[in-house]
Design a protein around this motif. Structure first.
Motif, PDB file in Angstrom:
ATOM      1  N   HIS A 183       0.219   5.980  -1.849  1.00  0.00           N
ATOM      2  CA  HIS A 183      -1.167   5.491  -2.216  1.00  0.00           C
ATOM      3  C   HIS A 183      -2.408   6.299  -1.513  1.00  0.00           C
ATOM      4  CE1 HIS A 183      -5.100   3.239  -2.697  1.00  0.00           C
ATOM      5  NE2 HIS A 183      -5.073   2.977  -1.517  1.00  0.00           N
ATOM      6  N   PRO A 184      -3.125   7.114  -2.460  1.00  0.00           N
ATOM      7  CA  PRO A 184      -4.232   8.166  -2.046  1.00  0.00           C
ATOM      8  C   PRO A 184      -5.396   7.231  -2.121  1.00  0.00           C
ATOM      9  CG  PRO A 184      -3.561   8.594  -4.160  1.00  0.00           C
ATOM     10  CD  PRO A 184      -2.624   7.535  -4.095  1.00  0.00           C
ATOM     11  N   ASP A 185      -6.320   7.254  -1.529  1.00  0.00           N
ATOM     12  CA  ASP A 185      -7.526   6.430  -1.486  1.00  0.00           C
ATOM     13  C   ASP A 185      -8.385   7.355  -2.133  1.00  0.00           C
ATOM     14  OD1 ASP A 185      -7.437   3.777  -0.434  1.00  0.00           O
ATOM     15  OD2 ASP A 185      -8.775   4.401   1.134  1.00  0.00           O
ATOM     16  N   GLY A 186      -8.164   8.721  -2.198  1.00  0.00           N
ATOM     17  CA  GLY A 186      -9.058   9.652  -2.935  1.00  0.00           C
ATOM     18  C   GLY A 186      -8.219  10.700  -3.697  1.00  0.00           C
ATOM     19  N   HIS A 187      -8.581  11.080  -5.057  1.00  0.00           N
ATOM     20  CA  HIS A 187      -7.987  12.459  -5.583  1.00  0.00           C
ATOM     21  C   HIS A 187      -9.011  13.012  -6.555  1.00  0.00           C
ATOM     22  CE1 HIS A 187      -7.118   9.233  -8.302  1.00  0.00           C
ATOM     23  NE2 HIS A 187      -6.138   9.981  -9.305  1.00  0.00           N
ATOM     24  N   PHE A 188      -8.775  14.317  -6.651  1.00  0.00           N
ATOM     25  CA  PHE A 188      -9.861  15.033  -7.314  1.00  0.00           C
ATOM     26  C   PHE A 188      -8.969  16.015  -8.299  1.00  0.00           C
ATOM     27  CE2 PHE A 188     -11.648  13.698  -3.559  1.00  0.00           C
ATOM     28  CZ  PHE A 188     -12.862  13.350  -3.741  1.00  0.00           C
ATOM     29  N   VAL A 189      -9.408  16.130  -9.454  1.00  0.00           N
ATOM     30  CA  VAL A 189      -8.761  17.180 -10.557  1.00  0.00           C
ATOM     31  C   VAL A 189      -9.698  18.187 -11.131  1.00  0.00           C
ATOM     32  CG1 VAL A 189      -7.288  17.173 -12.448  1.00  0.00           C
ATOM     33  CG2 VAL A 189      -7.426  15.086 -10.959  1.00  0.00           C
ATOM     34  N   ALA A 190      -9.291  19.477 -10.851  1.00  0.00           N
ATOM     35  CA  ALA A 190     -10.004  20.512 -11.447  1.00  0.00           C
ATOM     36  C   ALA A 190      -9.225  21.812 -11.175  1.00  0.00           C
ATOM     37  CB  ALA A 190     -11.464  20.565 -10.719  1.00  0.00           C
ATOM     38  N   ASP A 191      -9.856  22.968 -11.661  1.00  0.00           N
ATOM     39  CA  ASP A 191      -9.274  24.073 -11.274  1.00  0.00           C
ATOM     40  C   ASP A 191      -9.922  24.675  -9.929  1.00  0.00           C
ATOM     41  OD1 ASP A 191      -8.239  26.749 -10.712  1.00  0.00           O
ATOM     42  OD2 ASP A 191      -9.356  27.751 -12.246  1.00  0.00           O
ATOM     43  N   ILE A 192      -9.405  23.914  -8.870  1.00  0.00           N
ATOM     44  CA  ILE A 192      -9.863  24.014  -7.525  1.00  0.00           C
ATOM     45  C   ILE A 192      -9.558  25.233  -6.884  1.00  0.00           C
ATOM     46  CG2 ILE A 192      -9.650  22.768  -5.122  1.00  0.00           C
ATOM     47  CD1 ILE A 192      -8.831  20.037  -6.693  1.00  0.00           C
ATOM     48  N   LEU A 193      -8.511  25.847  -7.054  1.00  0.00           N
ATOM     49  CA  LEU A 193      -7.977  27.147  -6.334  1.00  0.00           C
ATOM     50  C   LEU A 193      -7.917  28.134  -7.482  1.00  0.00           C
ATOM     51  CD1 LEU A 193      -6.969  28.840  -3.973  1.00  0.00           C
ATOM     52  CD2 LEU A 193      -4.632  27.841  -4.551  1.00  0.00           C
ATOM     53  N   PRO A 194      -8.866  28.988  -7.716  1.00  0.00           N
ATOM     54  CA  PRO A 194      -8.876  29.695  -8.743  1.00  0.00           C
ATOM     55  C   PRO A 194      -7.700  30.715  -9.182  1.00  0.00           C
ATOM     56  CG  PRO A 194     -11.018  29.834  -8.012  1.00  0.00           C
ATOM     57  CD  PRO A 194     -10.238  29.015  -7.008  1.00  0.00           C
ATOM     58  N   GLY A 242      -3.390   9.072   9.407  1.00  0.00           N
ATOM     59  CA  GLY A 242      -3.168   7.627   9.445  1.00  0.00           C
ATOM     60  C   GLY A 242      -3.602   7.252   8.024  1.00  0.00           C
ATOM     61  N   HIS A 243      -5.084   7.197   7.710  1.00  0.00           N
ATOM     62  CA  HIS A 243      -5.598   6.736   6.882  1.00  0.00           C
ATOM     63  C   HIS A 243      -6.864   7.374   6.330  1.00  0.00           C
ATOM     64  CE1 HIS A 243      -7.366   2.700   5.141  1.00  0.00           C
ATOM     65  NE2 HIS A 243      -7.567   3.325   4.427  1.00  0.00           N
ATOM     66  N   ARG A 278       0.742  -1.188   0.102  1.00  0.00           N
ATOM     67  CA  ARG A 278      -0.023   0.022  -0.065  1.00  0.00           C
ATOM     68  C   ARG A 278       0.983   1.344  -0.012  1.00  0.00           C
ATOM     69  NH1 ARG A 278      -5.466  -1.409   0.692  1.00  0.00           N
ATOM     70  NH2 ARG A 278      -5.915  -3.264   1.518  1.00  0.00           N
ATOM     71  N   ASN A 279       2.148   1.135  -0.498  1.00  0.00           N
ATOM     72  CA  ASN A 279       2.909   2.235  -0.578  1.00  0.00           C
ATOM     73  C   ASN A 279       2.913   2.837  -2.016  1.00  0.00           C
ATOM     74  OD1 ASN A 279       3.891   2.982   2.023  1.00  0.00           O
ATOM     75  ND2 ASN A 279       5.496   1.300   2.031  1.00  0.00           N
ATOM     76  N   GLY A 280       2.179   1.851  -2.807  1.00  0.00           N
ATOM     77  CA  GLY A 280       2.305   2.218  -4.370  1.00  0.00           C
ATOM     78  C   GLY A 280       1.547   3.391  -4.526  1.00  0.00           C
ATOM     79  N   PRO A 281       1.674   4.041  -5.689  1.00  0.00           N
ATOM     80  CA  PRO A 281       1.121   5.316  -6.180  1.00  0.00           C
ATOM     81  C   PRO A 281      -0.171   5.209  -6.750  1.00  0.00           C
ATOM     82  CG  PRO A 281       2.643   4.635  -7.996  1.00  0.00           C
ATOM     83  CD  PRO A 281       2.785   3.607  -6.912  1.00  0.00           C
ATOM     84  N   GLY A 282      -0.675   4.226  -7.125  1.00  0.00           N
ATOM     85  CA  GLY A 282      -1.992   3.843  -7.358  1.00  0.00           C
ATOM     86  C   GLY A 282      -3.269   4.333  -6.766  1.00  0.00           C
ATOM     87  N   ALA A 314      -5.821  12.737  -0.699  1.00  0.00           N
ATOM     88  CA  ALA A 314      -6.118  12.091   0.686  1.00  0.00           C
ATOM     89  C   ALA A 314      -5.339  10.853   0.643  1.00  0.00           C
ATOM     90  CB  ALA A 314      -7.718  12.167   0.849  1.00  0.00           C
ATOM     91  N   TYR A 315      -4.500  10.796   1.518  1.00  0.00           N
ATOM     92  CA  TYR A 315      -3.650   9.608   1.413  1.00  0.00           C
ATOM     93  C   TYR A 315      -4.199   8.367   2.703  1.00  0.00           C
ATOM     94  CZ  TYR A 315      -0.445  11.543  -1.967  1.00  0.00           C
ATOM     95  OH  TYR A 315       0.017  11.976  -3.197  1.00  0.00           O
ATOM     96  N   GLU A 316      -3.750   7.506   2.067  1.00  0.00           N
ATOM     97  CA  GLU A 316      -4.169   6.266   2.868  1.00  0.00           C
ATOM     98  C   GLU A 316      -2.907   6.057   4.119  1.00  0.00           C
ATOM     99  OE1 GLU A 316      -4.611   1.215   2.814  1.00  0.00           O
ATOM    100  OE2 GLU A 316      -5.516   2.651   1.310  1.00  0.00           O
ATOM    101  N   LYS A 317      -1.532   5.876   3.829  1.00  0.00           N
ATOM    102  CA  LYS A 317      -0.489   5.534   4.668  1.00  0.00           C
ATOM    103  C   LYS A 317      -0.366   6.884   5.414  1.00  0.00           C
ATOM    104  CE  LYS A 317       1.733   2.234   4.538  1.00  0.00           C
ATOM    105  NZ  LYS A 317       1.460   0.873   5.162  1.00  0.00           N
TER     106      LYS A 317
END
Length: 597
Positions: free
Chosen positions: A383-394, A433-434, A332-336, A404-407
């Motif tokens: 390994h991130p359990d969640g990731h989001f892509v957009a123009d988040i910060l204008p 932590g997770h 669970r250290n992998g980047p996927g 948001a990372y798991e490890k």
């Protein structure tokens, strides 16, 4: 659609559209009876519609004065209050652009004998008792979005003690927007129970106006009696694994190609982690992205589908990259991650692949990866359990990615980075932590520029009740702890008339900040997909029920302005398609919505 030959690695092997391919949608007309007895009518605006386009709203039986109820120019909805006591009403709209011929929409009918409700219902086959990962696409070419469902509703994990042999087989059903069954296929025993074994996509890959279905399959389609090779405990070890393309209208198998290889993976858990995605690698035509691996060796292959053939565009694996961050160790250290994104992060007109902590350029070469440090654990990565892509910060140029990372990390376990370079913009100072599943990223608070970001630390929040956060786009903490603990994976939805999304908490839609509004979605199991599939630019919510019903919630709140369907936003449309895999999440819009645009 115009096509041209392009060169890939010096060979004329791929077909591409001359402009970015987009679905030919109809107006998505919807009409629902409201609690006060009126009828709400909504329809789509297209990105190419002229600014002065007007819509005449028609109805039969006609009210006094004729069948034209109103001419709408400020919004793409209308509330009909001149309702008879009984009978049925049929509605349609006519688009009237200056100097052009009027264009008439399809019709919808409301039975006034039915009780008021804010959803449409499709009755599925009686044997369907719950389903997973619904997909939406136009299978028959009529401009309306149809539905794909997979049953049974099994999210069995391939790791640890949660795995057990399940003798059931997945069935895939396709229904028209009106609820007619188009076809049913059985994946057979070569595909195990669990959402990691057979991701699927519904999309028009060849530009002929009718969507195909792409999914991971074995040799046992519609052959439930077949016997693939299994190990002593019952795990499938048959390496006959394919990317399979099905006709969306008939379910017929049109083409297949080998799925990315198992070679070099660290064990059954990583071998069994598979994802699928859509990306416009040339900026014009959709490619199919097949992924194997999350924590160890990762292999990603890009395909083009055309003329009933799959052509490999490129193949990448993590072992070919020398820079840190691309490779995992299987623990669970992998980047996927558990979701796949595609977006033009370097602004060259072509999509990149964003898979967790790594980004591949459109040509299949590593663009950047985030490497989690072994000492101090302050660098984002792993390994991130969640990731989001957009123009988040204008205020920051270009696109950003919220992770948001798991490890565990001493710092930056939740962070915002530049999508072009991976450079850190901000991160949390707390030890984490997770962060489990996805959290959320959406514009839910009008008082702060950009999109808000939320994540809950599953591991540490149970110990001290402080490890749930809501951040503004610039990293300012807006809330923390119990007051901001919304669970692992709340969804968001454009539902009311303003330009912020609302939060779906369980079976209820609420505003943030809380102003007392609460819309209940009763009689349902859970949210399975949020997408703008009907009516105006606001979103629908597809939910399952304890029986065999696909329920589509849609707002009946009158709009304050109009804007094109969100499906014409490239990042949004791909996120909607990619929800047929992994941990589903609310699709991202490219940037925050702005009044009048």
């Amino acid at each position: 659609m115009k096509y041209a030959i392009i060169m890939v690695f010096g060979l004329a092997v791929a077909i591409t559209a001359a402009e970015r391919q987009r679905e030919a949608l109809d107006r998505g007309l919807v009409a629902l009876k409201r609690a006060d007895g009126s009828v709400y009518v909504g329809w789509r605006l297209f990105a190419e519609d002229p600014a002065g386009l007007a819509f005449a709203v028609h109805r039969t039986p006609a009210p006094a004065g004729g069948e034209v109820l109103a001419t709408a120019t400020a919004t793409t909805d209308y509330v009909d209050r001149a309702i008879p006591a009984t009978g049925a009403l049929t509605y349609w709209v006519v688009a009237q652009a200056p100097g052009q011929e009027p264009v008439v929409s399809k019709t919808v009918t409301v039975d006034l004998a039915q009780e008021a409700r804010d959803y449409l219902s499709i009755q599925l086959a009686p044997e369907i008792k719950g389903f997973m990962h619904p997909a939406v696409a136009d299978f028959d070419g009529d401009g309306s979005l149809d539905y794909l469902v997979k049953t049974p509703d099994s999210y069995l994990m391939p790791d640890g003690g949660s795995w057990h042999r399940d003798t059931r087989t997945y069935k895939v059903y396709a229904y028209t927007h009106a609820g007619k069954l188009l076809w049913k296929n059985d994946l057979g025993p070569a595909i195990e129970m669990g959402n990691w074994y057979s991701p699927h996509l519904a999309y028009d890959f060849d530009g002929d106006g009718k969507a195909e279905v792409a999914l991971k399959a074995g040799e046992t389609i519609n052959d439930p009696a077949a016997q693939p090779r299994r190990d002593a405990e019952g795990r499938v070890i048959d390496e006959h694994e394919y990317l399979s393309i099905w006709d969306g209208a008939t379910g017929a198998v049109l083409a297949r190609a080998p799925w990315p290889s198992q070679e070099g993976n660290t064990g059954y858990n990583d071998v069994s982690r598979n994802l699928l995605g859509v990306a416009y690698l040339d900026g014009k035509s959709p490619a199919i992205i097949a992924v194997r691996g999350t924590y160890g060796v990762i292999r990603i292959t890009a395909f083009r589908y055309h003329d009933r053939q799959l052509t490999e565009l490129w193949a990448w694996d993590s072992t070919q990259e020398s820079a840190p961050g691309y490779r995992g160790d299987g623990s669970r250290n992998g980047p996927g991650s558990h979701f796949l994104h595609a977006a033009d992060v370097d602004e060259d007109g072509r999509d990149e692949i964003i898979y967790g902590s790594l980004v591949l350029d459109d040509n299949g070469k590593g663009l950047w990866a985030l490497a989690r440090t072994k000492q101090g654990e302050v660098s984002p990565g792993g390994h991130p359990d969640g990731h989001f892509v957009a123009d988040i910060l204008p205020s920051h140029p270009g696109l950003e990615i919220f992770y948001a990372y798991e490890k565990w990390h001493n710092r930056n376990g939740a962070c915002l980075v530049d999508a072009r370079t991976g450079q850190l913009i901000w991160g949390t100072d707390a030890k984490t932590g997770h962060f489990h599943k996805a959290g959320l990223c959406a514009d839910i608070d009008a008082s702060h520029p950009g999109m808000e970001c939320y994540a809950r630390d599953q591991e540490l929040s149970t110990k001290d009740q402080t490890h749930a956060w809501l951040w503004a786009a610039d990293g300012t903490v807006l809330g923390q702890g119990n007051s901001q603990d919304w669970g692992e994976q709340p969804d968001t939805v454009y539902w009311d008339a303003d330009l912020q999304r609302e939060v779906i908490r369980g079976n209820t839609i609420v505003n943030y900040p809380d102003d007392g509004y609460a819309f209940p979605m009763t009689g349902c199991a859970r949210t399975l997909l949020v997408a703008d599939i009907l009516g105006d630019w606001r979103e629908e919510i597809i939910r399952s029920t304890p029986g065999n019903e696909l329920r589509i919630y849609t707002t009946t709140i009158p709009a304050e302005d109009r804007r094109p369907t969100l499906l014409h936003d490239p990042i949004y449309r791909i996120d909607v398609a990619n929800n047929g895999m992994g941990y589903p999440q609310s699709p991202m819009v490219s940037r925050c919505l702005e009044a009048g645009k």
